[in-house]
Design a protein around this motif. Structure first.
Motif, PDB file in Angstrom:
ATOM      1  N   VAL A 293      -7.541   1.962  12.724  1.00  0.00           N
ATOM      2  CA  VAL A 293      -6.199   1.403  12.567  1.00  0.00           C
ATOM      3  C   VAL A 293      -6.078   0.069  13.297  1.00  0.00           C
ATOM      4  O   VAL A 293      -5.596  -0.928  12.728  1.00  0.00           O
ATOM      5  CB  VAL A 293      -5.129   2.404  13.073  1.00  0.00           C
ATOM      6  CG1 VAL A 293      -3.768   1.735  13.228  1.00  0.00           C
ATOM      7  CG2 VAL A 293      -5.044   3.587  12.138  1.00  0.00           C
ATOM      8  N   PHE A 294      -6.533   0.024  14.533  1.00  0.00           N
ATOM      9  CA  PHE A 294      -6.395  -1.221  15.283  1.00  0.00           C
ATOM     10  C   PHE A 294      -7.340  -2.311  14.781  1.00  0.00           C
ATOM     11  O   PHE A 294      -7.023  -3.495  14.886  1.00  0.00           O
ATOM     12  CB  PHE A 294      -6.584  -0.974  16.779  1.00  0.00           C
ATOM     13  CG  PHE A 294      -5.395  -0.291  17.404  1.00  0.00           C
ATOM     14  CD1 PHE A 294      -4.134  -0.839  17.321  1.00  0.00           C
ATOM     15  CD2 PHE A 294      -5.545   0.901  18.069  1.00  0.00           C
ATOM     16  CE1 PHE A 294      -3.039  -0.217  17.883  1.00  0.00           C
ATOM     17  CE2 PHE A 294      -4.449   1.538  18.629  1.00  0.00           C
ATOM     18  CZ  PHE A 294      -3.193   0.981  18.541  1.00  0.00           C
TER      19      PHE A 294
ATOM     20  N   GLY B 101      -6.430 -16.781  12.066  1.00  0.00           N
ATOM     21  CA  GLY B 101      -6.875 -17.737  13.072  1.00  0.00           C
ATOM     22  C   GLY B 101      -6.278 -17.488  14.442  1.00  0.00           C
ATOM     23  O   GLY B 101      -6.269 -18.375  15.285  1.00  0.00           O
ATOM     24  N   GLU B 102      -5.765 -16.300  14.669  1.00  0.00           N
ATOM     25  CA  GLU B 102      -5.148 -15.966  15.950  1.00  0.00           C
ATOM     26  C   GLU B 102      -6.146 -15.249  16.861  1.00  0.00           C
ATOM     27  O   GLU B 102      -6.279 -14.030  16.818  1.00  0.00           O
ATOM     28  CB  GLU B 102      -3.933 -15.065  15.728  1.00  0.00           C
ATOM     29  CG  GLU B 102      -2.832 -15.679  14.934  1.00  0.00           C
ATOM     30  CD  GLU B 102      -2.014 -16.648  15.769  1.00  0.00           C
ATOM     31  OE1 GLU B 102      -1.919 -16.449  16.991  1.00  0.00           O
ATOM     32  OE2 GLU B 102      -1.496 -17.606  15.195  1.00  0.00           O
TER      33      GLU B 102
ATOM     34  N   ILE C  57      -5.332  -9.159  22.112  1.00  0.00           N
ATOM     35  CA  ILE C  57      -4.215  -8.238  22.353  1.00  0.00           C
ATOM     36  C   ILE C  57      -4.475  -6.895  21.680  1.00  0.00           C
ATOM     37  O   ILE C  57      -4.297  -5.837  22.289  1.00  0.00           O
ATOM     38  CB  ILE C  57      -2.882  -8.858  21.880  1.00  0.00           C
ATOM     39  CG1 ILE C  57      -2.489 -10.002  22.796  1.00  0.00           C
ATOM     40  CG2 ILE C  57      -1.782  -7.795  21.824  1.00  0.00           C
ATOM     41  CD1 ILE C  57      -1.293 -10.795  22.335  1.00  0.00           C
ATOM     42  N   PHE C  58      -4.918  -6.917  20.428  1.00  0.00           N
ATOM     43  CA  PHE C  58      -5.198  -5.652  19.740  1.00  0.00           C
ATOM     44  C   PHE C  58      -6.371  -4.908  20.367  1.00  0.00           C
ATOM     45  O   PHE C  58      -6.367  -3.688  20.418  1.00  0.00           O
ATOM     46  CB  PHE C  58      -5.423  -5.875  18.248  1.00  0.00           C
ATOM     47  CG  PHE C  58      -4.154  -5.991  17.480  1.00  0.00           C
ATOM     48  CD1 PHE C  58      -3.248  -4.935  17.443  1.00  0.00           C
ATOM     49  CD2 PHE C  58      -3.843  -7.149  16.809  1.00  0.00           C
ATOM     50  CE1 PHE C  58      -2.065  -5.030  16.740  1.00  0.00           C
ATOM     51  CE2 PHE C  58      -2.659  -7.260  16.104  1.00  0.00           C
ATOM     52  CZ  PHE C  58      -1.763  -6.198  16.070  1.00  0.00           C
ATOM     53  N   MET C  59      -7.371  -5.624  20.863  1.00  0.00           N
ATOM     54  CA  MET C  59      -8.485  -4.952  21.566  1.00  0.00           C
ATOM     55  C   MET C  59      -7.978  -4.299  22.849  1.00  0.00           C
ATOM     56  O   MET C  59      -8.372  -3.189  23.184  1.00  0.00           O
ATOM     57  CB  MET C  59      -9.604  -5.950  21.859  1.00  0.00           C
ATOM     58  CG  MET C  59     -10.421  -6.303  20.624  1.00  0.00           C
ATOM     59  SD  MET C  59     -11.705  -7.549  20.886  1.00  0.00           S
ATOM     60  CE  MET C  59     -12.498  -7.027  22.357  1.00  0.00           C
TER      61      MET C  59
ATOM     62  N   VAL D  98      -8.136  -0.286  23.598  1.00  0.00           N
ATOM     63  CA  VAL D  98      -8.769   0.283  24.800  1.00  0.00           C
ATOM     64  C   VAL D  98      -7.761   1.115  25.586  1.00  0.00           C
ATOM     65  O   VAL D  98      -8.086   2.213  26.065  1.00  0.00           O
ATOM     66  CB  VAL D  98      -9.382  -0.841  25.667  1.00  0.00           C
ATOM     67  CG1 VAL D  98      -9.800  -0.327  27.019  1.00  0.00           C
ATOM     68  CG2 VAL D  98     -10.551  -1.477  24.942  1.00  0.00           C
ATOM     69  N   PHE D  99      -6.538   0.620  25.717  1.00  0.00           N
ATOM     70  CA  PHE D  99      -5.502   1.379  26.423  1.00  0.00           C
ATOM     71  C   PHE D  99      -5.204   2.695  25.713  1.00  0.00           C
ATOM     72  O   PHE D  99      -5.103   3.750  26.354  1.00  0.00           O
ATOM     73  CB  PHE D  99      -4.226   0.544  26.545  1.00  0.00           C
ATOM     74  CG  PHE D  99      -3.106   1.279  27.225  1.00  0.00           C
ATOM     75  CD1 PHE D  99      -3.129   1.486  28.595  1.00  0.00           C
ATOM     76  CD2 PHE D  99      -2.038   1.782  26.492  1.00  0.00           C
ATOM     77  CE1 PHE D  99      -2.103   2.179  29.228  1.00  0.00           C
ATOM     78  CE2 PHE D  99      -1.013   2.473  27.109  1.00  0.00           C
ATOM     79  CZ  PHE D  99      -1.041   2.680  28.487  1.00  0.00           C
TER      80      PHE D  99
END
Length: 159
Positions: free
Chosen positions: A78-79, A90-91, A97-99, A103-104
């Motif tokens: 999903v992530f 290109g972000e 942020i998604f990584m 991980v969290f």
């Protein structure tokens, strides 16, 4: 199902850490629709493991982590889909942020399933200690009768 075959299955699993953890993980996955199924799966693995309550907690925690592998796969999928959108746009910050969120989320899931599995493993050992499956005396030694006819229970020094 014959009681004798169930006892022999339990007897064959005595102390086999990885098999007991896997059996508990299967119970967790099958009963995943029940709240706190991780506690139930941990209890099964702890009951099969025997040993000390610490050993039961360990096998329950490992059982929870094994059962969490499919959850980890879904979270990563999903992530990664969302981060793919950020990469295509290109972000680079969006990917980071998604990584971080992934991980969290994995850490939270791992802590939850390992913790509740450990509680279940501890309870499984406690249940095993209280059950009368091991011998006719319930792990408290043979019963003796004194000359007055009153039953007395001998307790060995290990308890």
């Amino acid at each position: 199902m014959d009681t004798k075959s169930a006892d022999s299955f339990v007897a064959r699993r005595d102390g086999d850490f990885w098999v007991n953890a896997l059996v508990g993980a299967v119970v967790m996955v099958v009963l995943s629709w029940i709240p706190f199924a991780t506690v139930l799966g941990g209890a099964v693995s702890g009951y099969l493991q025997r040993g000390t309550r610490t050993q039961g907690a360990k096998v329950g925690a490992v059982s929870g982590l094994i059962a969490a592998v499919p959850i980890f796969g879904v979270l990563v999928l999903v992530f990664s889909i969302f981060s793919f959108g950020a990469v295509a746009g290109g972000e680079a910050l969006g990917v980071v942020i998604f990584m971080g969120i992934t991980v969290f989320a994995l850490a939270v899931v791992a802590a939850f399933v390992a913790g509740t599995g450990a509680v279940g493993g501890y309870l499984g050992i406690a249940l095993r200690e209280r059950s009368n499956d091991d011998d006719d005396f319930g792990d408290h030694g043979p019963r003796t009768v004194d000359s007055a006819g009153e039953a007395d229970v001998e307790v060995d020094a290990a308890h």
